[in-house]
Design a protein around this motif. Sequence first.
Motif, PDB file in Angstrom:
ATOM      1  N   MET A   1       0.834  -1.202   0.000  1.00 49.81           N
ATOM      2  CA  MET A   1       0.000   0.000   0.000  1.00 49.81           C
ATOM      3  C   MET A   1       0.868   1.250   0.000  1.00 49.81           C
ATOM      4  N   GLN A   2       0.497   2.224  -0.807  1.00 50.18           N
ATOM      5  CA  GLN A   2       1.207   3.499  -0.892  1.00 50.18           C
ATOM      6  C   GLN A   2       0.989   4.311   0.386  1.00 50.18           C
ATOM      7  N   SER A   3       2.050   4.925   0.871  1.00 55.08           N
ATOM      8  CA  SER A   3       1.840   5.783   2.032  1.00 55.08           C
ATOM      9  C   SER A   3       1.196   7.095   1.574  1.00 55.08           C
ATOM     10  N   PHE A   4       0.568   7.787   2.506  1.00 52.90           N
ATOM     11  CA  PHE A   4      -0.138   9.020   2.174  1.00 52.90           C
ATOM     12  C   PHE A   4       0.339  10.135   3.092  1.00 52.90           C
ATOM     13  N   HIS A   5       0.763  11.241   2.509  1.00 55.63           N
ATOM     14  CA  HIS A   5       1.153  12.384   3.334  1.00 55.63           C
ATOM     15  C   HIS A   5       0.369  13.642   2.970  1.00 55.63           C
ATOM     16  N   LYS A   6       0.503  14.017   1.697  1.00 54.87           N
ATOM     17  CA  LYS A   6      -0.061  15.291   1.277  1.00 54.87           C
ATOM     18  C   LYS A   6      -0.548  15.168  -0.158  1.00 54.87           C
ATOM     19  N   VAL A   7      -1.649  15.820  -0.446  1.00 49.06           N
ATOM     20  CA  VAL A   7      -2.127  15.847  -1.821  1.00 49.06           C
ATOM     21  C   VAL A   7      -2.620  17.251  -2.124  1.00 49.06           C
ATOM     22  N   THR A   8      -2.250  17.766  -3.304  1.00 48.50           N
ATOM     23  CA  THR A   8      -2.787  19.053  -3.725  1.00 48.50           C
ATOM     24  C   THR A   8      -3.379  18.889  -5.112  1.00 48.50           C
ATOM     25  N   SER A   9      -4.644  19.186  -5.231  1.00 47.23           N
ATOM     26  CA  SER A   9      -5.273  19.148  -6.560  1.00 47.23           C
ATOM     27  C   SER A   9      -6.601  19.877  -6.483  1.00 47.23           C
ATOM     28  N   ILE A  10      -7.201  20.085  -7.650  1.00 45.26           N
ATOM     29  CA  ILE A  10      -8.547  20.645  -7.611  1.00 45.26           C
ATOM     30  C   ILE A  10      -9.494  19.527  -7.157  1.00 45.26           C
ATOM     31  N   ILE A 106     -18.573  -0.088   6.202  1.00 43.04           N
ATOM     32  CA  ILE A 106     -17.596  -1.036   5.617  1.00 43.04           C
ATOM     33  C   ILE A 106     -16.723  -0.311   4.599  1.00 43.04           C
ATOM     34  N   PHE A 107     -17.338   0.569   3.802  1.00 45.26           N
ATOM     35  CA  PHE A 107     -16.575   1.344   2.826  1.00 45.26           C
ATOM     36  C   PHE A 107     -15.495   2.179   3.514  1.00 45.26           C
ATOM     37  N   PHE A 108     -15.877   2.845   4.590  1.00 41.82           N
ATOM     38  CA  PHE A 108     -14.952   3.713   5.332  1.00 41.82           C
ATOM     39  C   PHE A 108     -13.733   2.910   5.775  1.00 41.82           C
ATOM     40  N   SER A 109     -14.018   1.733   6.317  1.00 45.43           N
ATOM     41  CA  SER A 109     -12.963   0.867   6.802  1.00 45.43           C
ATOM     42  C   SER A 109     -12.076   0.377   5.641  1.00 45.43           C
ATOM     43  N   ASN A 110     -12.707   0.021   4.525  1.00 40.87           N
ATOM     44  CA  ASN A 110     -11.952  -0.458   3.359  1.00 40.87           C
ATOM     45  C   ASN A 110     -10.979   0.602   2.831  1.00 40.87           C
ATOM     46  N   CYS A 111     -11.331   1.880   2.961  1.00 42.26           N
ATOM     47  CA  CYS A 111     -10.455   2.952   2.472  1.00 42.26           C
ATOM     48  C   CYS A 111      -9.064   2.853   3.098  1.00 42.26           C
ATOM     49  N   PHE A 112      -9.037   2.653   4.410  1.00 45.97           N
ATOM     50  CA  PHE A 112      -7.753   2.633   5.129  1.00 45.97           C
ATOM     51  C   PHE A 112      -6.909   1.423   4.787  1.00 45.97           C
ATOM     52  N   LYS A 113      -7.533   0.364   4.278  1.00 42.62           N
ATOM     53  CA  LYS A 113      -6.753  -0.836   3.911  1.00 42.62           C
ATOM     54  C   LYS A 113      -6.063  -0.645   2.581  1.00 42.62           C
ATOM     55  N   ASN A 114      -6.425   0.450   1.887  1.00 41.23           N
ATOM     56  CA  ASN A 114      -5.931   0.597   0.529  1.00 41.23           C
ATOM     57  C   ASN A 114      -5.278   1.946   0.252  1.00 41.23           C
ATOM     58  N   GLY A 115      -5.136   2.755   1.302  1.00 39.32           N
ATOM     59  CA  GLY A 115      -4.426   4.018   1.125  1.00 39.32           C
ATOM     60  C   GLY A 115      -5.269   5.184   0.659  1.00 39.32           C
ATOM     61  N   ILE A 116      -6.570   5.098   0.842  1.00 38.75           N
ATOM     62  CA  ILE A 116      -7.423   6.256   0.547  1.00 38.75           C
ATOM     63  C   ILE A 116      -7.758   6.945   1.860  1.00 38.75           C
ATOM     64  N   LEU A 117      -7.712   8.270   1.851  1.00 39.86           N
ATOM     65  CA  LEU A 117      -8.059   9.034   3.058  1.00 39.86           C
ATOM     66  C   LEU A 117      -9.504   9.530   2.953  1.00 39.86           C
ATOM     67  N   PRO A 118     -10.417   8.970   3.766  1.00 38.34           N
ATOM     68  CA  PRO A 118     -11.777   9.508   3.788  1.00 38.34           C
ATOM     69  C   PRO A 118     -11.889  10.572   4.879  1.00 38.34           C
ATOM     70  N   ALA A 172      -0.106  -5.858   7.285  1.00 35.98           N
ATOM     71  CA  ALA A 172       1.332  -5.573   7.278  1.00 35.98           C
ATOM     72  C   ALA A 172       1.774  -5.055   8.649  1.00 35.98           C
ATOM     73  N   GLN A 173       0.906  -4.193   9.204  1.00 35.54           N
ATOM     74  CA  GLN A 173       1.172  -3.615  10.512  1.00 35.54           C
ATOM     75  C   GLN A 173       1.335  -4.707  11.578  1.00 35.54           C
ATOM     76  N   THR A 174       0.412  -5.642  11.550  1.00 33.12           N
ATOM     77  CA  THR A 174       0.429  -6.715  12.542  1.00 33.12           C
ATOM     78  C   THR A 174       1.669  -7.583  12.397  1.00 33.12           C
ATOM     79  N   PHE A 175       2.035  -7.852  11.149  1.00 34.42           N
ATOM     80  CA  PHE A 175       3.173  -8.743  10.963  1.00 34.42           C
ATOM     81  C   PHE A 175       4.510  -8.110  11.358  1.00 34.42           C
TER      82      PHE A 175
END
Lengths: 194, 423
Positions: A1-10, A106-118, A172-175
């Motif tokens: 999973m890609q890490s997330f720090h900052k995003v700038t866009s319209i 469930i959607f909210f939870s799935n976001c964090f497993k895949n690198g999306i910030l809700p 990954a975190q757990t392992f």
Amino acid sequence: MQSFHKVTSIVTPLDKVNVDTDQIIPKQFLKLVQKSGFGKFLFFNWRYDENENKKSEFILNDSKYDDSHILVTGDNFGCGSSREHAVWALLDYGFSVIIAPSFADIFFSNCFKNGILPISLDQKMVEKLQQESDPVEIDLEKQTVKTSSEEIFFEIDPYQKKILLEGLDDIAQTFQYEDKISEFEQRSKIPSVL
Amino acid sequence: MNIVEKILARASGKSSVSPDDVIFANVDKVMIHDVSGPGVIKVFDKLKKQGISVDKLWDPTKVWVAEDHFVPSAEKVSAENIVKLSNFTKQYGIEKHFKYGMGQYGICHTLSHEEAMVMPGDVYVGGDSHTNTTGALGAFACGLGHTDVAYVLLNGKIWFKIPETMYFKINGKLPDHVMAKDLILKIIGDIGTDGGAYRTMQFGGSGIDEMSVESRLTMCNMTTEAGAKNGIVESDQKVVDYLTSRGATNVNLVKGDDDAEYSQIFEYEASEMEPIIAKPFSPENICIVREAPNVELDKSYIGSCTGAKYEDLEAVARILKGRTVKIRTEILPAAISIYKRAMENGLLKIFLDAGVTVGPPTCGACCGAHMGVLAKDEICISTTNRNFPGRMGHVESQTYLASPQVAAASAVTGKITDPRDLI
């Protein structure tokens, strides 16, 4: 999973409430289990007509939003089926932040497993953001949404913040703690079934 | 503590828990099917690439597998997914794999009760949003995404935030021809499709005591449509008998404490209920059947985990007996065991005499997969659980959600019909 720090866009404003996962990715694509490429099926029935021509009135088909990474939408986003394909499609399409007044569980939870910030913001703020035409900066470290005129703080669970910043999903975190877990298992008194 | 708090406290080894506590719970049972299974396999492949060992599951005896969404395979991608799933269960030594064409199989949520896979007090998770169904047995049952299911398969645990509980007290008894589906549609209409978001919807009261286990399953199944974390009913002797007759032993009753707390209490008088439908395109878009729009229906679909249990088929048979259908009607029993009972008790003959097509157990057209999906502009009355645009086929088709009796009565007239007006 890609890490997330900052995003700038319209932002891409999608002014709809109760957007369900059948709309985010229709059932015919659930059979596909390839690694990526779900983005082209995102909002399929809204983006394309029967002959798979782009519907010009749908916002994602406006080239102005091609480079947008931030979707700003209505209440209860992601309701319905638990299909994780919905998150895969949004991510593959290019969205890494979704802002709405509320999300389905469930959607909210799935976001964090895949690198999306809700991000949940109040209704007024979401409406304001949907009008924003200048780029918006999302800073996860600082927990801020910065527009041309203001900076808004958003809430996030510290653990969920950490996994996005580090790009580690729960597994990954757990392992990372595999040794400690095995050691604990040896000593654990918690019965698995009573 | 209420029942959910008691179950989750037990599963996390704590003496007590309250709403908003975050706990790490031991899972008792986990289910995957032919959509979430391949999704989990994809997650496993990703983990392998990261160098994480996925050689062994936490406990293959607690995992069970259903084939339901895309079976019997209509084309090669679905067929390949079934092969993939079969290889997966073989590789990991999962014995409870209900394969189509090999005896008992059916919709995952239906198997959870038909095969007594889940016991009162269990923490049961599944890779499907309608996992909530099984809460009717007195278990904590909820759906998870693929990554979370993969996590449970490897670790046997998952974290939960203890949900607040909305308690729905149902008084009295539903009138004849009014079913649990009507009641739950009414509740969803009242609270909305996000009315239960991250909360438990618990059902109790004399109206629930009166109800059969299968009616309670319908109630819990549809809590998903209100966005609830889970639905639950405290188990009673009916649940014990139901599970025991399906081979379970040592079924224990689980109940909340007398001083259990609830975040909200709602009361409904069952005797005042009427047949209800949800119009396109949301389960909350309800109206009384007698006030339904006067549309020409093209199809009646009686199937799914919501509306094709044995009791549902029995109710349909009572309506269809001696009558013929006016529009295309399909009945897909939700599991082989139900199909067989329907055959033994003469239901299939009633259906076939009425002109209905009886199909094999599968999620079929409920999720728009196959077995009678809808064309553009087609209008269907259906015993299923969702009517979002395109859910059952073409994005410009329309689905009205209804009880099995309303779907059967409407099949006879070709219009949305209250079963009481037919008799």
